[in-house]
Design a protein around this motif. Sequence first.
Motif, PDB file in Angstrom:
ATOM      1  N   ILE A  27       1.671 -68.940 -61.122  1.00  0.00           N
ATOM      2  CA  ILE A  27       1.510 -70.111 -61.988  1.00  0.00           C
ATOM      3  C   ILE A  27       2.766 -70.964 -61.930  1.00  0.00           C
ATOM      4  CG2 ILE A  27       0.975 -70.931 -64.313  1.00  0.00           C
ATOM      5  CD1 ILE A  27      -0.267 -68.212 -64.917  1.00  0.00           C
ATOM      6  N   ALA A  28       2.618 -72.219 -61.551  1.00  0.00           N
ATOM      7  CA  ALA A  28       3.733 -73.171 -61.543  1.00  0.00           C
ATOM      8  C   ALA A  28       3.751 -73.904 -62.875  1.00  0.00           C
ATOM      9  CB  ALA A  28       3.565 -74.168 -60.404  1.00  0.00           C
ATOM     10  N   THR A  29       4.915 -73.922 -63.524  1.00  0.00           N
ATOM     11  CA  THR A  29       4.987 -74.598 -64.815  1.00  0.00           C
ATOM     12  C   THR A  29       6.337 -75.267 -65.003  1.00  0.00           C
ATOM     13  OG1 THR A  29       4.393 -74.367 -67.155  1.00  0.00           O
ATOM     14  CG2 THR A  29       5.868 -72.704 -66.248  1.00  0.00           C
ATOM     15  N   VAL A  30       6.437 -76.048 -66.064  1.00  0.00           N
ATOM     16  CA  VAL A  30       7.630 -76.822 -66.368  1.00  0.00           C
ATOM     17  C   VAL A  30       8.514 -76.031 -67.328  1.00  0.00           C
ATOM     18  CG1 VAL A  30       6.548 -78.052 -68.302  1.00  0.00           C
ATOM     19  CG2 VAL A  30       8.427 -79.135 -67.059  1.00  0.00           C
ATOM     20  N   ASN A  31       9.823 -76.277 -67.287  1.00  0.00           N
ATOM     21  CA  ASN A  31      10.760 -75.485 -68.089  1.00  0.00           C
ATOM     22  C   ASN A  31      10.918 -76.028 -69.507  1.00  0.00           C
ATOM     23  OD1 ASN A  31      12.140 -77.821 -67.334  1.00  0.00           O
ATOM     24  ND2 ASN A  31      14.101 -76.795 -67.042  1.00  0.00           N
ATOM     25  N   ASN A  32       9.813 -76.436 -70.130  1.00  0.00           N
ATOM     26  CA  ASN A  32       9.831 -76.872 -71.519  1.00  0.00           C
ATOM     27  C   ASN A  32       9.626 -75.681 -72.449  1.00  0.00           C
ATOM     28  OD1 ASN A  32      10.158 -79.431 -70.559  1.00  0.00           O
ATOM     29  ND2 ASN A  32       8.133 -80.178 -71.100  1.00  0.00           N
ATOM     30  N   GLY A  33      10.054 -75.834 -73.694  1.00  0.00           N
ATOM     31  CA  GLY A  33      10.079 -74.732 -74.638  1.00  0.00           C
ATOM     32  C   GLY A  33       8.754 -74.030 -74.849  1.00  0.00           C
ATOM     33  N   ASP A  34       7.668 -74.787 -74.968  1.00  0.00           N
ATOM     34  CA  ASP A  34       6.368 -74.166 -75.217  1.00  0.00           C
ATOM     35  C   ASP A  34       5.919 -73.320 -74.034  1.00  0.00           C
ATOM     36  OD1 ASP A  34       5.237 -74.976 -77.877  1.00  0.00           O
ATOM     37  OD2 ASP A  34       5.755 -76.946 -77.126  1.00  0.00           O
ATOM     38  N   MET A  35       6.252 -73.754 -72.817  1.00  0.00           N
ATOM     39  CA  MET A  35       5.886 -72.977 -71.634  1.00  0.00           C
ATOM     40  C   MET A  35       6.735 -71.708 -71.523  1.00  0.00           C
ATOM     41  SD  MET A  35       4.841 -76.113 -71.290  1.00  0.00           S
ATOM     42  CE  MET A  35       3.593 -77.135 -70.526  1.00  0.00           C
ATOM     43  N   ILE A  36       7.997 -71.803 -71.907  1.00  0.00           N
ATOM     44  CA  ILE A  36       8.855 -70.618 -71.915  1.00  0.00           C
ATOM     45  C   ILE A  36       8.296 -69.604 -72.918  1.00  0.00           C
ATOM     46  CG2 ILE A  36      11.179 -69.753 -72.349  1.00  0.00           C
ATOM     47  CD1 ILE A  36      10.963 -71.556 -69.868  1.00  0.00           C
ATOM     48  N   ARG A  37       7.860 -70.089 -74.064  1.00  0.00           N
ATOM     49  CA  ARG A  37       7.262 -69.203 -75.073  1.00  0.00           C
ATOM     50  C   ARG A  37       5.996 -68.544 -74.530  1.00  0.00           C
ATOM     51  NH1 ARG A  37       6.805 -72.700 -79.302  1.00  0.00           N
ATOM     52  NH2 ARG A  37       8.770 -72.025 -80.218  1.00  0.00           N
ATOM     53  N   ASN A 242      20.342 -87.824 -68.459  1.00  0.00           N
ATOM     54  CA  ASN A 242      19.649 -87.129 -69.546  1.00  0.00           C
ATOM     55  C   ASN A 242      18.145 -87.384 -69.544  1.00  0.00           C
ATOM     56  OD1 ASN A 242      22.136 -86.266 -70.366  1.00  0.00           O
ATOM     57  ND2 ASN A 242      22.298 -87.667 -72.107  1.00  0.00           N
ATOM     58  N   GLY A 243      17.387 -86.300 -69.483  1.00  0.00           N
ATOM     59  CA  GLY A 243      15.945 -86.370 -69.661  1.00  0.00           C
ATOM     60  C   GLY A 243      15.553 -85.710 -70.971  1.00  0.00           C
ATOM     61  N   PHE A 244      14.320 -85.250 -71.061  1.00  0.00           N
ATOM     62  CA  PHE A 244      13.820 -84.643 -72.297  1.00  0.00           C
ATOM     63  C   PHE A 244      14.678 -83.470 -72.745  1.00  0.00           C
ATOM     64  CE2 PHE A 244      11.321 -81.288 -74.320  1.00  0.00           C
ATOM     65  CZ  PHE A 244      10.801 -81.960 -75.428  1.00  0.00           C
ATOM     66  N   ASN A 245      14.903 -82.502 -71.875  1.00  0.00           N
ATOM     67  CA  ASN A 245      15.611 -81.287 -72.277  1.00  0.00           C
ATOM     68  C   ASN A 245      17.072 -81.546 -72.635  1.00  0.00           C
ATOM     69  OD1 ASN A 245      13.582 -79.279 -72.208  1.00  0.00           O
ATOM     70  ND2 ASN A 245      13.645 -79.248 -69.973  1.00  0.00           N
ATOM     71  N   GLU A 246      17.722 -82.444 -71.909  1.00  0.00           N
ATOM     72  CA  GLU A 246      19.127 -82.746 -72.209  1.00  0.00           C
ATOM     73  C   GLU A 246      19.267 -83.419 -73.576  1.00  0.00           C
ATOM     74  OE1 GLU A 246      18.627 -82.238 -67.871  1.00  0.00           O
ATOM     75  OE2 GLU A 246      17.573 -83.487 -69.348  1.00  0.00           O
ATOM     76  N   ASN A 247      18.368 -84.370 -73.874  1.00  0.00           N
ATOM     77  CA  ASN A 247      18.426 -85.039 -75.172  1.00  0.00           C
ATOM     78  C   ASN A 247      18.027 -84.106 -76.312  1.00  0.00           C
ATOM     79  OD1 ASN A 247      19.387 -87.592 -74.401  1.00  0.00           O
ATOM     80  ND2 ASN A 247      17.359 -88.257 -73.767  1.00  0.00           N
ATOM     81  N   LEU A 248      17.094 -83.207 -76.037  1.00  0.00           N
ATOM     82  CA  LEU A 248      16.734 -82.206 -77.037  1.00  0.00           C
ATOM     83  C   LEU A 248      17.961 -81.382 -77.435  1.00  0.00           C
ATOM     84  CD1 LEU A 248      14.837 -80.398 -78.718  1.00  0.00           C
ATOM     85  CD2 LEU A 248      14.258 -79.181 -76.614  1.00  0.00           C
ATOM     86  N   ALA A 249      18.705 -80.933 -76.438  1.00  0.00           N
ATOM     87  CA  ALA A 249      19.904 -80.143 -76.713  1.00  0.00           C
ATOM     88  C   ALA A 249      20.925 -80.942 -77.520  1.00  0.00           C
ATOM     89  CB  ALA A 249      20.526 -79.656 -75.404  1.00  0.00           C
ATOM     90  N   LEU A 250      21.132 -82.209 -77.169  1.00  0.00           N
ATOM     91  CA  LEU A 250      22.071 -83.060 -77.908  1.00  0.00           C
ATOM     92  C   LEU A 250      21.644 -83.217 -79.359  1.00  0.00           C
ATOM     93  CD1 LEU A 250      22.781 -85.889 -75.290  1.00  0.00           C
ATOM     94  CD2 LEU A 250      24.434 -84.212 -76.146  1.00  0.00           C
ATOM     95  N   PHE A 251      20.354 -83.440 -79.578  1.00  0.00           N
ATOM     96  CA  PHE A 251      19.870 -83.626 -80.948  1.00  0.00           C
ATOM     97  C   PHE A 251      20.034 -82.333 -81.741  1.00  0.00           C
ATOM     98  CE2 PHE A 251      17.105 -84.261 -84.509  1.00  0.00           C
ATOM     99  CZ  PHE A 251      17.144 -85.625 -84.764  1.00  0.00           C
ATOM    100  N   PRO A 272      15.257 -73.820 -87.473  1.00  0.00           N
ATOM    101  CA  PRO A 272      16.659 -73.493 -87.785  1.00  0.00           C
ATOM    102  C   PRO A 272      17.289 -72.499 -86.834  1.00  0.00           C
ATOM    103  CG  PRO A 272      15.141 -72.526 -89.411  1.00  0.00           C
ATOM    104  CD  PRO A 272      14.338 -73.451 -88.562  1.00  0.00           C
ATOM    105  N   THR A 273      16.481 -71.765 -86.090  1.00  0.00           N
ATOM    106  CA  THR A 273      17.026 -70.829 -85.102  1.00  0.00           C
ATOM    107  C   THR A 273      17.725 -71.573 -83.966  1.00  0.00           C
ATOM    108  OG1 THR A 273      15.251 -69.258 -85.584  1.00  0.00           O
ATOM    109  CG2 THR A 273      16.459 -68.929 -83.539  1.00  0.00           C
ATOM    110  N   ASP A 274      17.199 -72.745 -83.615  1.00  0.00           N
ATOM    111  CA  ASP A 274      17.704 -73.494 -82.464  1.00  0.00           C
ATOM    112  C   ASP A 274      18.466 -74.764 -82.834  1.00  0.00           C
ATOM    113  OD1 ASP A 274      16.358 -71.698 -80.668  1.00  0.00           O
ATOM    114  OD2 ASP A 274      14.490 -72.741 -81.147  1.00  0.00           O
ATOM    115  N   SER A 275      18.172 -75.328 -83.992  1.00  0.00           N
ATOM    116  CA  SER A 275      18.681 -76.654 -84.346  1.00  0.00           C
ATOM    117  C   SER A 275      19.665 -76.583 -85.505  1.00  0.00           C
ATOM    118  CB  SER A 275      17.513 -77.575 -84.717  1.00  0.00           C
ATOM    119  OG  SER A 275      17.978 -78.831 -85.148  1.00  0.00           O
TER     120      SER A 275
END
Length: 437
Positions: A27-37, A242-251, A272-275
């Motif tokens: 399965i090929a997928t993107v490295n976004n949080g929901d897919m990692i979960r 900066n794309g989606f993941n980079e800006n997510l981390a900054l926020f 609160p675990t991540d942010s």
Amino acid sequence: MTLKTILLGACSALAFAGMASAETLTIATVNNGDMIRMQGLTSEFTSANPDIQVEWVTLEENVLRERVTTDIATKGGQYDIMTIGTYEVPIWSKQGWLLPLENLGADYDVDDLLPAIRSGLTGEDGKLYAAPFYGESSFIMYRKDLMEKAGLTMPDAPTWEFVADAARKMTDRANDINGICLRGKAGWGENMAFLTATSNAFGARWFDENWKPQFDQPEWKNTLDFYVTLMNDAGPQGASSNGFNENLALFQQGKCGMWIDATVAASFVTNPTDSTVADKVGFALAPDTGLGKRGNWLWAWNLAIPAGSQKAESAEKFISWATSKAYAELVASKEGWANVPPGTRTSLYENPEYQKAAPFAKMTIDSINAADPKAPTVKPVPYVGVQFVAIPEFQSLGTSVGQLFSAALAGQMSVDDALAQAQSLTEREMTRGGYIK
């Protein structure tokens, strides 16, 4: 040799034989949080389906798009399931590159899929060619504490003028706080997703009714000037990377006063675990300029089976599991309702537990329902799509234009030069494709 030893050996042999005969899905997928979960929960599926094993290929968004496009166009057969977007599904299904999903199971409830999302995944024959793992629009996520400190109140439906003013007032370089974080990384699904949706609010369009490119028109000049100036004044350093993941981390690290991006990010910025700012986040609709269009897009990341797959039955079984109501309940039981993949099912937004756990639920569904792919712009256009143009050429065109606009943001060329080159290359490709003479 004892009977116990013989039996243990036999059991081991049977277990090994079972593993050897199990079908492996790649399965090929993107490295976004929901897919990692989802990858972390895969054992729930394989335990219930011991004859199926799963191998993940997790890629950065631009790389994923390039690899799956190459694989399916060349019939490479590397992947049994592909994670693809709302852009690819109608184009690829029309070309016969995808298998229809006709055996998702009696309890799957296709009619529960949100109409706005389902329509983009349905072929001309009325069949579903991909199942949505999560759906999204875009909206504003902002720091309520910084907005208050700036003496401002965020409206539910702000203008770009208000957002720009607020971004400049919220910027605090001494404390590493950027007033606004926006996509700058080149890519048709990265910076051009944001900029195309934004340009709609400024009255711009990719093409006029006769497919003539419009980057030489004042609406695009206004869009790009506004964006580059705002990011220079209130954006982070190195924003062109900066794309989606980079800006997510900054926020999440407390370094953005505002972030305009995918509604799916809401659960990650309020977790609160991540942010570090989880209890300080507010939400508002994507901005407009008073012309009647907001800069919010419509998208879904979906699971699809390439045509010619030798493992279609197992692949569809996995897709049914990963995009089902039962999967949502599984995530809720493990990580809470706020972390369930959003934007795909009506029942989720009618669920009182989800409404209570997700303060962003109403704004998300309102944004999804407000996006209109068939009438995305102020002026009429010959294409469908809000943050993309639903033609095969757009993947290459969008990325090429995105590279120019990213270079303008980085100060490597002027806005005028970026627009002139975008006009030239788009005219050339549209002529080559037979759209214009």
